[in-house]
Write an enzyme that holds these catalytic residues in place. Structure first.
Site, PDB file in Angstrom:
ATOM      1  N   LYS A 115     -67.808  83.790  26.157  1.00  0.00           N
ATOM      2  CA  LYS A 115     -68.115  84.204  24.779  1.00  0.00           C
ATOM      3  C   LYS A 115     -69.227  83.357  24.179  1.00  0.00           C
ATOM      4  O   LYS A 115     -70.010  83.855  23.368  1.00  0.00           O
ATOM      5  CB  LYS A 115     -66.861  84.142  23.902  1.00  0.00           C
ATOM      6  CG  LYS A 115     -65.944  85.324  24.115  1.00  0.00           C
ATOM      7  CD  LYS A 115     -65.104  85.606  22.883  1.00  0.00           C
ATOM      8  CE  LYS A 115     -64.258  86.840  23.049  1.00  0.00           C
ATOM      9  NZ  LYS A 115     -63.326  87.057  21.947  1.00  0.00           N
ATOM     10  N   LYS A 197     -64.668  93.309  33.931  1.00  0.00           N
ATOM     11  CA  LYS A 197     -63.506  93.956  33.305  1.00  0.00           C
ATOM     12  C   LYS A 197     -63.936  94.989  32.260  1.00  0.00           C
ATOM     13  O   LYS A 197     -65.009  94.876  31.675  1.00  0.00           O
ATOM     14  CB  LYS A 197     -62.569  92.882  32.718  1.00  0.00           C
ATOM     15  CG  LYS A 197     -62.867  92.475  31.317  1.00  0.00           C
ATOM     16  CD  LYS A 197     -61.767  91.611  30.714  1.00  0.00           C
ATOM     17  CE  LYS A 197     -62.222  91.238  29.308  1.00  0.00           C
ATOM     18  NZ  LYS A 197     -61.426  90.335  28.572  1.00  0.00           N
ATOM     19  N   LYS A 200     -64.333  96.663  25.303  1.00  0.00           N
ATOM     20  CA  LYS A 200     -64.885  97.488  24.237  1.00  0.00           C
ATOM     21  C   LYS A 200     -66.241  96.978  23.757  1.00  0.00           C
ATOM     22  O   LYS A 200     -67.027  97.723  23.170  1.00  0.00           O
ATOM     23  CB  LYS A 200     -63.905  97.545  23.069  1.00  0.00           C
ATOM     24  CG  LYS A 200     -64.081  98.787  22.239  1.00  0.00           C
ATOM     25  CD  LYS A 200     -63.531  98.664  20.853  1.00  0.00           C
ATOM     26  CE  LYS A 200     -64.322  99.509  19.899  1.00  0.00           C
ATOM     27  NZ  LYS A 200     -64.255  99.044  18.536  1.00  0.00           N
TER      28      LYS A 200
HETATM   29  P1  TYM Z   1     -57.508  91.001  23.639  1.00  0.00           P
HETATM   30  O1  TYM Z   1     -57.427  91.535  22.267  1.00  0.00           O
HETATM   31  O2  TYM Z   1     -58.841  90.753  24.250  1.00  0.00           O
HETATM   32  O3  TYM Z   1     -56.726  91.967  24.614  1.00  0.00           O
HETATM   33  C1  TYM Z   1     -55.423  92.425  24.304  1.00  0.00           C
HETATM   34  C2  TYM Z   1     -54.611  92.535  25.579  1.00  0.00           C
HETATM   35  O4  TYM Z   1     -55.232  93.441  26.478  1.00  0.00           O
HETATM   36  C3  TYM Z   1     -55.431  92.826  27.744  1.00  0.00           C
HETATM   37  N1  TYM Z   1     -56.686  93.341  28.328  1.00  0.00           N
HETATM   38  C4  TYM Z   1     -56.771  93.895  29.528  1.00  0.00           C
HETATM   39  N2  TYM Z   1     -55.844  94.120  30.476  1.00  0.00           N
HETATM   40  C5  TYM Z   1     -56.253  94.726  31.592  1.00  0.00           C
HETATM   41  N3  TYM Z   1     -57.531  95.120  31.834  1.00  0.00           N
HETATM   42  C6  TYM Z   1     -58.492  94.903  30.909  1.00  0.00           C
HETATM   43  N4  TYM Z   1     -59.744  95.297  31.136  1.00  0.00           N
HETATM   44  C7  TYM Z   1     -58.126  94.264  29.695  1.00  0.00           C
HETATM   45  N5  TYM Z   1     -58.810  93.916  28.582  1.00  0.00           N
HETATM   46  C8  TYM Z   1     -57.912  93.349  27.755  1.00  0.00           C
HETATM   47  C9  TYM Z   1     -55.528  91.336  27.438  1.00  0.00           C
HETATM   48  O5  TYM Z   1     -55.221  90.564  28.561  1.00  0.00           O
HETATM   49  C10 TYM Z   1     -54.498  91.198  26.324  1.00  0.00           C
HETATM   50  O6  TYM Z   1     -53.201  91.060  26.853  1.00  0.00           O
HETATM   51  N6  TYM Z   1     -56.446  86.179  22.919  1.00  0.00           N
HETATM   52  C11 TYM Z   1     -55.881  87.511  23.047  1.00  0.00           C
HETATM   53  C12 TYM Z   1     -55.070  87.943  21.830  1.00  0.00           C
HETATM   54  C13 TYM Z   1     -53.988  86.980  21.469  1.00  0.00           C
HETATM   55  C14 TYM Z   1     -52.766  86.788  22.166  1.00  0.00           C
HETATM   56  C15 TYM Z   1     -52.050  85.791  21.411  1.00  0.00           C
HETATM   57  C16 TYM Z   1     -52.203  87.339  23.310  1.00  0.00           C
HETATM   58  C17 TYM Z   1     -54.001  86.153  20.380  1.00  0.00           C
HETATM   59  N7  TYM Z   1     -52.835  85.439  20.345  1.00  0.00           N
HETATM   60  C18 TYM Z   1     -50.798  85.367  21.805  1.00  0.00           C
HETATM   61  C19 TYM Z   1     -50.949  86.898  23.709  1.00  0.00           C
HETATM   62  C20 TYM Z   1     -50.248  85.914  22.956  1.00  0.00           C
HETATM   63  C21 TYM Z   1     -57.003  88.503  23.218  1.00  0.00           C
HETATM   64  O7  TYM Z   1     -58.106  88.273  22.825  1.00  0.00           O
HETATM   65  O8  TYM Z   1     -56.614  89.687  23.761  1.00  0.00           O
END
Ligand code: TYM
Length: 333
Positions: A115, A197, A200
């Site tokens: 990032k 991966k 969005k």
């Molecule tokens: P975020 O918002 O990027 O993604 C949300 C969830 O989707 C999963 N994910 C994917 N899984 C499979 N293939 C993909 N291409 C893919 N893209 C995203 C992510 O692994 C995630 O589970 N930091 C986290 C949000 C967060 C969080 C937390 C998660 C904040 N606090 C506490 C768990 C526990 C994030 O940015 O996810």
């Protein structure tokens, strides 16, 4: 909620709509876990401002993301679904955990490296300490399990280390959580570059499927998906594009890789891609119908925000009080 159930926590960044990666990697599991566990889910809107956000757009995206999560099947009679910014304990615990996390540990986070390269003009301190806020999110609720995609594994490991460190310095305070990562949906890849991966934020809209894409768009995106020249539907090393499509098809239909290979024996990639597109479009149809109902009812959504923030805060408050006592703060009478 029953006291003896184990607890699950997870969050999503409120990007307005989710990708198929978010769905198969995380949200689908959120829904499946609701009967067996006490589930706490949230929109990570505090995390969202580590990259620049336009205020009106952020507000709209939070509303849409919340409605879409509900539409995916989160049942508020079983689970809590709240907005992170409405529960101040997240920021409170995050500060404390910052002081129990090393600069070196945060420097090794691949998401930070990615990032900060992508947003080189805004490498802010929040982006760097993001994993401490994420650790706070999880540890506040004493979560046993955290359903996430593969890309969050490193943050989960760090969370475990922080919890163990704090427990060791004081006395057992935090439950040490375990990640729940699905077998096939854990890393859904870009349809245009299957080595990276699905995301969005990818500028090429053909690289990702949004949960709100209409059936024609979904099918068109799969038709254009990058594959290979072998023209055999089989799961094998070096076939990243086909492996990805097979993973998606498996997630959408519940079929195993062997069943998929058999189904498409002697058929070309054209037939296979169409089948994947149709299976995904079918998966999204009921979600979109439900979303269209919920999104128009702003009063209902606001009522959900308030009720769920209160429920979440009740749990979070207990942990923060415990932590403050252990650290040595004088508590307000
Ligand atoms: P975020 O918002 O990027 O993604 C949300 C969830 O989707 C999963 N994910 C994917 N899984 C499979 N293939 C993909 N291409 C893919 N893209 C995203 C992510 O692994 C995630 O589970 N930091 C986290 C949000 C967060 C969080 C937390 C998660 C904040 N606090 C506490 C768990 C526990 C994030 O940015 O996810």
């Amino acid at each position: 909620m029953e006291e003896n159930k184990k607890r699950v926590l997870s969050m999503l960044q409120p990007t307005g709509t989710f990708t198929l990666g978010n769905y198969f990697g995380a949200i689908k599991n959120f829904v499946a876990l609701q009967d067996e566990y006490e589930c706490v889910y949230a929109m990570a809107d505090l995390h969202a401002i580590t990259v620049r956000q336009e205020p009106a757009k952020l507000r709209e995206n939070v509303l849409k993301s919340y409605a879409l999560t509900l539409a995916c099947g989160i049942d508020l009679n079983k689970s809590i679904l709240f907005l992170q910014s409405q529960v101040p304990e997240h920021s409170q615990l995050a500060w404390i955990l910052n002081c129990y996390t090393q600069f070196g540990e945060l420097s090794r986070m691949t998401q930070f490296k990615d990032k900060s390269a992508k947003h080189a003009d805004n490498v802010n301190a929040g982006l760097f300490t993001y994993p401490c806020l994420m650790a706070a999110d999880i540890l506040l609720y004493q979560a046993d399990y955290v359903p996430v995609g593969e890309d969050q594994k490193q943050h989960l490991e760090l969370t475990r280390n922080i919890a163990e460190r704090f427990n060791g310095l004081y006395s057992p305070t935090f439950t040490v959580p375990e990640a729940l990562i699905p077998k096939y949906g854990a890393r859904i890849r870009s349809l245009q570059d299957p080595t990276s991966k699905m995301s969005k934020s990818d500028p090429n809209v053909n690289s990702f499927v949004s949960l709100l894409d209409d059936p024609d768009t979904v099918i068109r995106k799969f038709k254009r998906a990058v594959t290979d020249s072998e023209a055999v539907v089989r799961y094998a090393e070096g076939k990243d594009g086909i492996n990805n499509l097979m993973g998606i098809y498996s997630c959408a239909t519940g079929k195993t890789m062997e069943e998929i290979e058999k189904e498409f024996e002697g058929k070309g990639y054209g037939d296979f891609k169409l089948a994947v597109g149709e299976a995904v479009a079918d998966t999204l149809k009921p979600i979109q119908a439900e979303y269209n109902k919920i999104i128009t009812d702003k009063a209902y959504l606001e009522k959900c925000f308030a009720e769920n923030a209160m429920k979440a805060e009740k749990i979070a408050r207990k942990t923060v009080s415990k932590v403050m006592r252990k650290v040595g703060y004088i508590q307000m009478k």
